[in-house]
Each structure stands twice: as structure tokens, then as C-alpha cells.
Design an enzyme around this catalytic site. Structure first.
Site, PDB file in Angstrom:
ATOM      1  CE1 TYR A  79     -14.466   3.662  -6.424  1.00 16.31           C
ATOM      2  CE2 TYR A  79     -16.826   3.224  -6.492  1.00 16.31           C
ATOM      3  CZ  TYR A  79     -15.571   2.919  -6.019  1.00 16.31           C
ATOM      4  OH  TYR A  79     -15.408   1.875  -5.142  1.00 16.31           O
ATOM      5  NE  ARG A 111     -25.823   1.447  -6.110  1.00 17.64           N
ATOM      6  CZ  ARG A 111     -24.883   2.349  -6.425  1.00 17.64           C
ATOM      7  NH1 ARG A 111     -23.964   2.682  -5.563  1.00 17.64           N
ATOM      8  NH2 ARG A 111     -24.891   2.918  -7.615  1.00 17.64           N
ATOM      9  CB  SER A 143     -18.039  -0.510  -6.808  1.00 14.65           C
ATOM     10  OG  SER A 143     -19.037   0.318  -6.269  1.00 14.65           O
ATOM     11  CG  ASP A 148      -2.160   0.869   1.094  1.00  9.55           C
ATOM     12  OD1 ASP A 148      -2.018   2.079   0.844  1.00  9.55           O
ATOM     13  OD2 ASP A 148      -3.267   0.336   1.226  1.00  9.55           O
ATOM     14  NE  ARG A 179     -26.535   4.807  -1.934  1.00 10.02           N
ATOM     15  CZ  ARG A 179     -27.349   5.615  -2.606  1.00 10.02           C
ATOM     16  NH1 ARG A 179     -28.636   5.387  -2.655  1.00 10.02           N
ATOM     17  NH2 ARG A 179     -26.868   6.678  -3.244  1.00 10.02           N
TER      18      ARG A 179
HETATM   19  P1  NAD Z   1      -9.667   2.208   1.246  1.00 12.03           P
HETATM   20  O1  NAD Z   1      -9.546   3.562   0.643  1.00 12.03           O
HETATM   21  O2  NAD Z   1      -9.747   2.104   2.727  1.00 12.03           O
HETATM   22  O3  NAD Z   1      -8.466   1.281   0.745  1.00 12.03           O
HETATM   23  C1  NAD Z   1      -7.844   1.447  -0.497  1.00 12.03           C
HETATM   24  C2  NAD Z   1      -6.355   1.434  -0.274  1.00 12.03           C
HETATM   25  O4  NAD Z   1      -5.699   1.541  -1.547  1.00 12.03           O
HETATM   26  C3  NAD Z   1      -5.852   2.610   0.579  1.00 12.03           C
HETATM   27  O5  NAD Z   1      -5.178   2.144   1.730  1.00 12.03           O
HETATM   28  C4  NAD Z   1      -4.912   3.359  -0.354  1.00 12.03           C
HETATM   29  O6  NAD Z   1      -3.781   3.929   0.293  1.00 12.03           O
HETATM   30  C5  NAD Z   1      -4.514   2.258  -1.326  1.00 12.03           C
HETATM   31  N1  NAD Z   1      -4.004   2.836  -2.568  1.00 12.03           N
HETATM   32  C6  NAD Z   1      -4.574   3.823  -3.301  1.00 12.03           C
HETATM   33  N2  NAD Z   1      -3.777   4.146  -4.324  1.00 12.03           N
HETATM   34  C7  NAD Z   1      -2.677   3.340  -4.234  1.00 12.03           C
HETATM   35  C8  NAD Z   1      -1.496   3.218  -5.003  1.00 12.03           C
HETATM   36  N3  NAD Z   1      -1.274   4.003  -6.067  1.00 12.03           N
HETATM   37  N4  NAD Z   1      -0.564   2.303  -4.630  1.00 12.03           N
HETATM   38  C9  NAD Z   1      -0.769   1.519  -3.529  1.00 12.03           C
HETATM   39  N5  NAD Z   1      -1.875   1.596  -2.770  1.00 12.03           N
HETATM   40  C10 NAD Z   1      -2.817   2.502  -3.118  1.00 12.03           C
HETATM   41  O7  NAD Z   1     -10.960   1.530   0.554  1.00 12.03           O
HETATM   42  P2  NAD Z   1     -11.763   0.227   0.982  1.00 12.03           P
HETATM   43  O8  NAD Z   1     -13.059   0.671   1.520  1.00 12.03           O
HETATM   44  O9  NAD Z   1     -10.902  -0.668   1.800  1.00 12.03           O
HETATM   45  O10 NAD Z   1     -12.036  -0.420  -0.445  1.00 12.03           O
HETATM   46  C11 NAD Z   1     -11.206  -1.469  -0.972  1.00 12.03           C
HETATM   47  C12 NAD Z   1     -11.643  -1.755  -2.400  1.00 12.03           C
HETATM   48  O11 NAD Z   1     -13.023  -2.134  -2.434  1.00 12.03           O
HETATM   49  C13 NAD Z   1     -11.498  -0.544  -3.331  1.00 12.03           C
HETATM   50  O12 NAD Z   1     -11.091  -0.991  -4.604  1.00 12.03           O
HETATM   51  C14 NAD Z   1     -12.913  -0.018  -3.403  1.00 12.03           C
HETATM   52  O13 NAD Z   1     -13.155   0.698  -4.598  1.00 12.03           O
HETATM   53  C15 NAD Z   1     -13.725  -1.302  -3.342  1.00 12.03           C
HETATM   54  N6  NAD Z   1     -15.076  -1.049  -2.846  1.00 12.03           N
HETATM   55  C16 NAD Z   1     -15.266  -0.684  -1.541  1.00 12.03           C
HETATM   56  C17 NAD Z   1     -16.555  -0.446  -1.087  1.00 12.03           C
HETATM   57  C18 NAD Z   1     -16.808  -0.041   0.342  1.00 12.03           C
HETATM   58  O14 NAD Z   1     -17.973   0.108   0.704  1.00 12.03           O
HETATM   59  N7  NAD Z   1     -15.804   0.140   1.183  1.00 12.03           N
HETATM   60  C19 NAD Z   1     -17.653  -0.569  -1.954  1.00 12.03           C
HETATM   61  C20 NAD Z   1     -17.419  -0.926  -3.274  1.00 12.03           C
HETATM   62  C21 NAD Z   1     -16.131  -1.196  -3.713  1.00 12.03           C
END
Ligand code: NAD
Length: 334
Positions: free
Chosen positions: A160, A296, A129, A32, A232
Site C-alpha cells: 500500500y 509513527r 499516506s 465513486d 501512532r
Molecule cells: P475510503 O475507503 O473510505 O474511501 C475511498 C473511496 O474510494 C471508497 O468510497 C471507494 O469506494 C472508492 N473507490 C475505490 N476504488 C474505486 C474505483 N475503482 N472507482 C471509484 N471509486 C473507488 O478511504 P478514506 O479513509 O476516505 O481515504 C481516502 C484517501 O486518503 C485514500 O486514497 C487513502 O489511501 C488516503 N489515506 C487515508 C488515510 C486515513 O487515515 N483514512 C490515511 C492515509 C491516506
């Protein structure tokens, strides 16, 4: 010993997944831009790297011995946030560029690794997502449609969502052309302890818990984005992790919804958190705030049929655990 690589291991879902994989006996490497904010990572190795850089992706796949490989890769890294981050339009270019670049890089790095080592044993999980679903099916707060088959003709309401749809297709293309084993899930609003709760990237359950957590026991006011009638569903983190693990250990590739079918309006979400907190307050509706689609809800028929998985925890129970954690975070900042 099985090895797992978790991209996005410093984030909310990734850090919970690292903990789960360690408890199952995996050797785990996390990658990360940052370490987890709220607890230390139990990963065996944690690399601080930017996955927009191709060389970082290549390095993250390399293990001590040539031909050693990761059995499973979980790709959670994304430029991500709640409505205040992804629905204003202000971050569209970065969201699309950063997240697409990460997915393009990690998949190509795996193909190059496979080709250099004459191997193809690493399976990928990709976190898509519910934001990929067309806006036209989510205009009625009481009756949204998010069946997996309804994704096309595509018309997500945010960039997104478009990037997620592109990347889903990218994973399937690498599967078809390079036989990369994959599993793809569409998450519906995952929430719980150790999720972002302030700073502008938080999602609605965390934002509501924070706003109510900061109020006095009686009196005060909270701001609600929109009229509060948008609907939601929200899935507790532990249930999400269980579903992802089952999906990865199955032969089902998806894309499949991972969510809860307990749909509520934002007003009902506020009611539940208010009761958990034991607080009374008034509400101010910000009608111009970013909101996303009108309604949703997850549709779990496919995952029930394919994996025998369903959500078990009530929203009230999940919120009660989340409120307790956010409340403790607020106390720490005082
Ligand atoms: P989050 O933002 O907590 O985690 C994402 C992580 O990716 C972060 O720690 C960030 O530092 C890291 N990151 C971003 N750019 C980076 C890079 N260039 N290099 C290395 N690391 C990088 O989000 P989350 O809630 O844990 O979501 C995880 C995944 O699930 C994401 O892809 C998100 O789109 C998807 N998602 C989450 C939800 C939700 O409700 N949380 C819903 C739909 C989809």
C-alpha cells in the site's frame, strides 16, 4: 461559480470534503463505486463509476459546455483499509493494481481533456499516506521519524505504501511534463464520524470504539492487535479537511504531512476510549495480528511553516465525538 470534482466521494474523507466544498459554495460532482454509507451526499451530481475504467475517468471530467472545466479535483479514491486489510499481504495485488490504475487513468484523462480543449486550469489534490515512510525510521515506538525529507531511500513496510509513493511520483511527473497543477499530502491516520467502523477495512480508532461500544458497562474483554505498545498519532477528520483546503488554495505543492503530533500507544488509545465509555474490561493481546510499523508520529514543521496550519483538537475530544457516533451505529444494528 467554482466547480470541484471529488473522486472517492462515497468514502470517509471524500464525503466530508464534499460537504465542506458545498458549504463554501462550490458546485460539486462526486464520483465513486458507491454512495456514502452513513449519510446522503450533498453533491450536486453523484456519478457511480469505476475509475479503473479509462472512459469513466474521461466522462467524469466532462461538463455541459465544451471548455467548461473543474477548478479543483480531489483524488481520494483508493483500494483502502486498516491494518486488517493492507498489512496481511492477502490484498497486495488488488491494492497496488486498483489504486495505481485509478491514478494513471485520472491523470491521463485530464491531459487528454486539456489537450482537446486547449486549456490547463484544473488543479489536483492527491491523498498520499504516512505509509510511504521507510520502516527503518519507525522501529522505535518512542522516537519515530516521519519528516517529509526522510522518505528516501524508500523502504515502506507495505505494498500500500509503495503504491502511494509511486502515485506521488506520478503526480509530480504529470506536473513536470504536462504542467498539471498539483498538491500532494501524506495523511497520518485520519479518524472521525462516518468512517468505516466494521467489516474488516476499519482502522484502529474505529475498531477500538466498536469493541468497547459492544461491551457491557463492566466486565468483558477486548482483543488488541499486537502488544499495545506500538505508537501512532490520529487526526480528526475536520482538521484534515481544513488542512487540505488550505493546501489547495496555496501555491505549495508538497508533499507535506497532514497529521497530529499527539502520539499515543494503542494501550493509551484504549485507555482514553474506555474512560469516554465509562467501562471497565480486560485486554487480550493478539501478538500474531497485523500491526504495521512499531512507531509513527506526524512531523508538522513543514506544514506549520508553509501554511500556518496545525492540529488543534485533542485526541480525547476527537475520540469522544467518534465514540458517540459509533455507539449510535451499534444501537441502530441491534
Ligand atoms: P475510503 O475507503 O473510505 O474511501 C475511498 C473511496 O474510494 C471508497 O468510497 C471507494 O469506494 C472508492 N473507490 C475505490 N476504488 C474505486 C474505483 N475503482 N472507482 C471509484 N471509486 C473507488 O478511504 P478514506 O479513509 O476516505 O481515504 C481516502 C484517501 O486518503 C485514500 O486514497 C487513502 O489511501 C488516503 N489515506 C487515508 C488515510 C486515513 O487515515 N483514512 C490515511 C492515509 C491516506
Amino acid at each position: 461559480m467554482k466547480r470541484a470534482l471529488v473522486f472517492g466521494a462515497g468514502g470517509f474523507i471524500g464525503s466530508h470534503m464534499v460537504r465542506r466544498l458545498k458549504s463554501e459554495g462550490f458546485w460539486v460532482r462526486g464520483v465513486d463505486l458507491k454512495l456514502p454509507e452513513y449519510s446522503s451526499s450533498p453533491a450536486d451530481e453523484f456519478l457511480i463509476m469505476d475509475l479503473r475504467d479509462q472512459l469513466s475517468c474521461t466522462k467524469s471530467l466532462a461538463l455541459g459546455q465544451t471548455r467548461d472545466y473543474f477548478n479543483q479535483v480531489y483524488q481520494f479514491a483508493a483500494d483502502m483499509g486498516g491494518a486488517g486489510y493492507i498489512f496481511t499481504g492477502d490484498n497486495d495485488a488488488n491494492v497496488m493494481h486498483n489504486s495505481a490504475t485509478i491514478n494513471l487513468n485520472v491523470l491521463q484523462a485530464q491531459v487528454d481533456f486539456n489537450s482537446a480543449n486547449s486549456i490547463n486550469k484544473t488543479k489536483y489534490f492527491y491523498s498520499s499516506s504516512a505509509c510511504i515512510y521507510p520502516e527503518r525510521n519507525q522501529l522505535d515506538a518512542d522516537n519515530p521519524h516521519c519528516e517529509e525529507s526522510s522518505a528516501y531511500p524508500a523502504d515502506p513496510d507495505s505494498e500500500y505504501g509503495w503504491e502511494k509513493l509511486f502515485s506521488e511520483r506520478l503526480y509530480f511527473a504529470y506536473h513536470r511534463n504536462y504542467e498539471i497543477p498539483i498538491a500532494v499530502a501524506r495523511f497520518h491516520n485520519i479518524f472521525g464520524p462516518e468512517g468505516t467502523w466494521d467489516g474488516g477495512r476499519e482502522k484502529s480508532p474505529a475498531a477500538i470504539c466498536r469493541k468497547i461500544g459492544k461491551l457491557p458497562t463492566s466486565g468483558g474483554e477486548i482483543e488488541i492487535w499486537g502488544d499495545g505498545k506500538q505508537s501512532r498519532s490520529f487526526l480528526y477528520i475536520d482538521e484534515c479537511i481544513e488542512a487540505v483546503r488550505r493546501l489547495m488554495d496555496s501555491n505549495f505543492k508538497g508533499p507535506v504531512n497532514i497529521g497530529s503530533e499527539e502520539m499515543v500507544t494503542i494501550n493509551q488509545l484504549v485507555d482514553i476510549v474506555g474512560q469516554i465509555a465509562g467501562k471497565t474490561f480486560s485486554r487480550k493481546y493478539l501478538l500474531d495480528a497485523p500491526m504495521g510499523v512499531r512507531g509513527r508520529n506526524s512531523s508538522n514543521d513543514l506544514i506549520r511553516r508553509e501554511l500556518g496550519w496545525d492540529y488543534n483538537m485533542s485526541l480525547a475530544e476527537g475520540l469522544s465525538r467518534t465514540y458517540a457516533w459509533i455507539h449510535s451505529q451499534i444501537q441502530l444494528t441491534k
